[in-house]
Write a protein that holds these residues in place. Sequence first.
Motif, PDB file in Angstrom:
ATOM      1  N   GLU A   1      -9.782  10.595  14.736  1.00 15.32           N
ATOM      2  CA  GLU A   1     -10.937  10.661  13.833  1.00 15.32           C
ATOM      3  C   GLU A   1     -10.708   9.811  12.585  1.00 15.32           C
ATOM      4  O   GLU A   1     -11.590   9.049  12.170  1.00 15.32           O
ATOM      5  N   ILE A   2      -9.545   9.936  11.990  1.00 15.91           N
ATOM      6  CA  ILE A   2      -9.252   9.167  10.770  1.00 15.91           C
ATOM      7  C   ILE A   2      -9.136   7.679  11.090  1.00 15.91           C
ATOM      8  O   ILE A   2      -9.669   6.837  10.361  1.00 15.91           O
ATOM      9  N   ALA A   3      -8.475   7.352  12.197  1.00 17.06           N
ATOM     10  CA  ALA A   3      -8.330   5.941  12.579  1.00 17.06           C
ATOM     11  C   ALA A   3      -9.690   5.302  12.860  1.00 17.06           C
ATOM     12  O   ALA A   3      -9.931   4.157  12.460  1.00 17.06           O
ATOM     13  N   ARG A   4     -10.576   6.007  13.529  1.00 14.89           N
ATOM     14  CA  ARG A   4     -11.910   5.456  13.810  1.00 14.89           C
ATOM     15  C   ARG A   4     -12.725   5.270  12.541  1.00 14.89           C
ATOM     16  O   ARG A   4     -13.452   4.299  12.401  1.00 14.89           O
ATOM     17  N   ARG A   5     -12.595   6.205  11.631  1.00  8.05           N
ATOM     18  CA  ARG A   5     -13.387   6.159  10.400  1.00  8.05           C
ATOM     19  C   ARG A   5     -12.878   5.111   9.415  1.00  8.05           C
ATOM     20  O   ARG A   5     -13.660   4.421   8.774  1.00  8.05           O
ATOM     21  N   PHE A   6     -11.550   5.003   9.288  1.00  5.44           N
ATOM     22  CA  PHE A   6     -10.991   4.140   8.240  1.00  5.44           C
ATOM     23  C   PHE A   6     -10.114   3.007   8.764  1.00  5.44           C
ATOM     24  O   PHE A   6      -9.664   2.169   7.985  1.00  5.44           O
ATOM     25  N   GLY A   7      -9.826   2.992  10.052  1.00  4.99           N
ATOM     26  CA  GLY A   7      -8.954   1.979  10.635  1.00  4.99           C
ATOM     27  C   GLY A   7      -7.551   2.510  10.835  1.00  4.99           C
ATOM     28  O   GLY A   7      -7.081   3.345  10.059  1.00  4.99           O
ATOM     29  N   SER A   8      -6.889   2.022  11.873  1.00  3.62           N
ATOM     30  CA  SER A   8      -5.528   2.475  12.178  1.00  3.62           C
ATOM     31  C   SER A   8      -4.549   2.166  11.056  1.00  3.62           C
ATOM     32  O   SER A   8      -3.590   2.906  10.843  1.00  3.62           O
ATOM     33  N   GLN A   9      -4.769   1.075  10.327  1.00  3.79           N
ATOM     34  CA  GLN A   9      -3.860   0.714   9.244  1.00  3.79           C
ATOM     35  C   GLN A   9      -3.816   1.785   8.166  1.00  3.79           C
ATOM     36  O   GLN A   9      -2.874   1.860   7.388  1.00  3.79           O
ATOM     37  N   CYS A  10      -4.820   2.641   8.134  1.00  2.10           N
ATOM     38  CA  CYS A  10      -4.930   3.692   7.127  1.00  2.10           C
ATOM     39  C   CYS A  10      -4.270   4.995   7.579  1.00  2.10           C
ATOM     40  O   CYS A  10      -3.917   5.827   6.763  1.00  2.10           O
ATOM     41  N   MET A  11      -4.086   5.173   8.864  1.00  3.94           N
ATOM     42  CA  MET A  11      -3.599   6.436   9.436  1.00  3.94           C
ATOM     43  C   MET A  11      -2.098   6.360   9.686  1.00  3.94           C
ATOM     44  O   MET A  11      -1.636   5.680  10.600  1.00  3.94           O
ATOM     45  N   VAL A  12      -1.322   7.060   8.867  1.00  2.00           N
ATOM     46  CA  VAL A  12       0.128   7.096   8.982  1.00  2.00           C
ATOM     47  C   VAL A  12       0.530   8.439   9.589  1.00  2.00           C
ATOM     48  O   VAL A  12       0.216   9.494   9.034  1.00  2.00           O
ATOM     49  N   LEU A  13       1.209   8.397  10.714  1.00  2.00           N
ATOM     50  CA  LEU A  13       1.728   9.609  11.327  1.00  2.00           C
ATOM     51  C   LEU A  13       3.065   9.920  10.676  1.00  2.00           C
ATOM     52  O   LEU A  13       4.013   9.142  10.780  1.00  2.00           O
TER      53      LEU A  13
END
Length: 182
Positions: free
Chosen positions: A42-54
């Motif tokens: 959800e976060i990656a789709r909304r803001f881009g994978s570069q924004c989602m840090v696991l």
Amino acid sequence: FVPMTVGGGIRSVEDATQVLRTGADKVAINTAAVTNPGLITEIARRFGSQCMVLSVEAKQIAPGKWEAFTDNGREYTGLDVVDWVKKGVAMGAGEVLLTSIDRDGTRKGFDLPLIRAVTEAVSVPVIASGGMGEPSEVVGAVEEGGADAVAMADILHYQRATIGDVRAVAKAAGLNVRDYDC
């Protein structure tokens, strides 16, 4: 440009939105990702994978095997770290913040086998965290472990080294670090 990554207490897309609106460039999620893996997507789709840090807290459970934990290494998840990181990246995480709970705060150096196991499993940047005792250990984390970056706290908080010291050691070893004059 130094991207600001914020973690802690982000449990929903709404929480991520609020943090990003207040100036963060990325969000790091651990517990919420474990309890609701779909949040990664959800976060990656909304803001881009570069924004989602696991964010992954890892404890060694056997030679060459680590379990992912939450709550600063207090809560078991039953998840194999390498499998969990692969799944998280497949779901949209564009970066991994990897903390060795075994090494965190010990000043015994980074857990190079852990870092290597994760960096060999995924193609996204991996930030190594936990255990940095000497500025020279940044070199091993990058060259031997394959980390793209390191996180450091204790070494700076207790003034055992400065960022400049670490930068100088990295540069002398041929690591690509930004030139910085202050």
